[in-house]
Scaffold this active site. Structure first.
Site, mmCIF file in Angstrom:
data_model
loop_
_atom_site.group_PDB
_atom_site.id
_atom_site.type_symbol
_atom_site.label_atom_id
_atom_site.label_comp_id
_atom_site.label_asym_id
_atom_site.label_seq_id
_atom_site.Cartn_x
_atom_site.Cartn_y
_atom_site.Cartn_z
ATOM 1 N N CYS A 125 0.828 -1.132 0.076
ATOM 2 C CA CYS A 125 -0.032 -0.064 0.034
ATOM 3 C C CYS A 125 1.022 1.099 -0.054
ATOM 4 C CB CYS A 125 -0.883 0.115 1.251
ATOM 5 S SG CYS A 125 -0.140 -0.444 2.785
ATOM 6 N N HIS A 150 -2.622 6.272 5.037
ATOM 7 C CA HIS A 150 -1.411 6.215 5.156
ATOM 8 C C HIS A 150 -1.063 7.522 4.489
ATOM 9 C CE1 HIS A 150 -1.458 2.017 6.271
ATOM 10 N NE2 HIS A 150 -0.548 1.651 5.425
HETATM 11 O O1 3JN Z 1 1.350 -2.469 7.762
HETATM 12 C C1 3JN Z 1 0.870 -1.716 6.644
HETATM 13 O O2 3JN Z 1 0.446 -0.762 6.746
HETATM 14 C C2 3JN Z 1 1.130 -2.518 5.492
HETATM 15 C C3 3JN Z 1 1.333 -4.218 5.694
HETATM 16 C C4 3JN Z 1 1.167 -4.844 4.802
HETATM 17 C C5 3JN Z 1 1.575 -6.201 4.944
HETATM 18 C C6 3JN Z 1 1.363 -6.976 6.117
HETATM 19 C C7 3JN Z 1 1.767 -8.080 6.294
HETATM 20 C C8 3JN Z 1 2.081 -9.034 5.385
HETATM 21 C C9 3JN Z 1 1.946 -7.024 3.740
HETATM 22 C C10 3JN Z 1 2.071 -6.625 2.369
HETATM 23 O O3 3JN Z 1 1.270 -6.249 1.728
HETATM 24 O O4 3JN Z 1 3.328 -6.442 2.109
HETATM 25 C C11 3JN Z 1 2.129 -8.395 4.158
HETATM 26 C C12 3JN Z 1 2.865 -9.291 2.888
HETATM 27 O O5 3JN Z 1 1.912 -9.766 2.204
HETATM 28 O O6 3JN Z 1 3.929 -9.660 3.245
#
Ligand code: 3JN
Length: 340
Positions: free
Chosen positions: A130, A245
């Site tokens: 994101c 965000h």
């Molecule tokens: O914490 C956020 O604001 C974004 C987090 C994204 C996220 C959280 C846990 C696992 C991801 C991602 O989209 O990169 C993942 C993941 O897919 O590894």
């Protein structure tokens, strides 16, 4: 009559999965059959889509028989296990996890930025993180006009980025601390207390001292801009905000661009909206972006510390622009380009 598609959402009980369903409804996506899927933990729950109640089914390889488009947002492990199974059964997977993003066989797409690369897909298309999505979207018109040498970004990420448990953690801690400033609060999803605090860690640390979230921003930005010379340094920070965000972004461009020209370019690009009139107190904050498709940009100014430097503030709904809307836009683009 134009074609309608059999669509599943994997992770239908999560915050992004629910947002995917809202975006599909809102945009009147051409759906024939709709199938909500989840892992063991939440399969069996009810969800409502287009006014109809569905029981969320357990996702397993055979779930994808006859499904043409799969929007996946149940975490990297379920994606790793199930995306290849879905593809084997003829389903195109648009995956919102990090699992396939850096795979050279998988296009990593923000449609307005590098939609042309979707056609290289072999069944799986990845949605960026994101924080990356909103940043590359706002920077794309500047990148195209004058080139970008280097990006230094600090993020202010809402708790919903980490899922509904993290939202609960912020609310529970806040309630407890408002009742008693000395309350001992439970810290489970976020690494430190998040209520009335900020936490400069998102995801685990890697060997170079950056976190995984920070390295996602570096690697994904280079892949989406198809430019591995672009230098990126990120500090990702969790703040006690529920949705939205924000990012403080400093760039060094290859050729000079004025703040007003940068504003003009961003303001006429895709779903980017410039809200930038500091004299009138106009600049975006996360509460301005909730439920909106637009990425909001303000505080655009020429950097007084370096040649060709520009500073700006970029705000976007992480569940929507950074995830659900991006995935649905990819599917719409595939339909428009006759790829599906
Ligand atoms: O914490 C956020 O604001 C974004 C987090 C994204 C996220 C959280 C846990 C696992 C991801 C991602 O989209 O990169 C993942 C993941 O897919 O590894």
């Amino acid at each position: 009559m134009s074609k309608k598609y059999n669509v599943c959402v994997l992770g239908a009980t999560g915050m992004v999965g629910k947002e995917m369903m809202r975006v599909l409804e809102e945009r009147n996506f051409p759906i024939n059959k709709f199938l909500p899927l989840a892992s063991e933990r939440t399969a069996g729950t009810k969800v409502t889509f287009q006014g109809k109640e569905y029981t969320v089914e357990l996702a397993e390889p055979k779930s994808f028989e006859g499904i043409e488009i799969g929007l996946f947002s149940a975490g990297a492990k379920p994606s790793a296990a199930l995306a290849p199974e879905a593809v084997k059964r003829g389903c195109v997977v648009i995956d919102n996890t990090s699992h396939f993003r850096m795979d050279p066989n998988v296009p990593l797409i923000v449609p307005e930025v590098n939609g042309h690369a979707i056609k290289n897909h072999k069944g799986i298309i990845a949605n960026p993180n994101c924080s990356t999505a909103q940043m590359v979207l706002a920077l794309k018109p500047i990148y195209d006009a004058v080139g970008i040498e280097r990006i230094v970004v600090s993020t202010y990420q809402s708790v919903s980025g980490w899922g509904k448990e993290a939202v609960g953690e912020l609310l529970n801690q806040s309630r407890a601390l408002l009742a008693d400033p000395n309350a001992k609060v439970e810290v489970k999803c976020i690494f430190k207390r998040i209520a009335f605090n900020v936490v400069p860690q998102i995801d685990q640390f890697t060997d170079n001292g950056y976190t995984k979230e920070e390295m996602k921003m570096v690697n994904e930005t280079q892949k989406i801009f198809e430019d591995d010379t672009i230098k990126v340094s990120a500090t990702t920070v969790r703040v006690p905000v529920i949705i939205g965000h924000s990012e403080s972004v400093n760039i060094k461009t290859k050729k000079k661009i004025s703040a007003s020209e940068a504003r003009r370019l961003m303001g006429s690009f895709a779903d980017v909206k410039v809200m930038d009139d500091p004299g009138k107190g106009i600049y975006p904050t996360p509460i301005d972006c909730v439920g909106k498709n637009e990425t909001l940009v303000g505080r655009v100014r020429e950097d007084i510390s370096q040649e060709n430097g520009l500073d700006m503030w970029i705000v976007s709904d992480n569940l929507r622009r950074g995830a659900a809307l991006n995935a649905v836009l990819i599917a719409e683009r595939m339909i428009a380009d006759g790829l599906i």
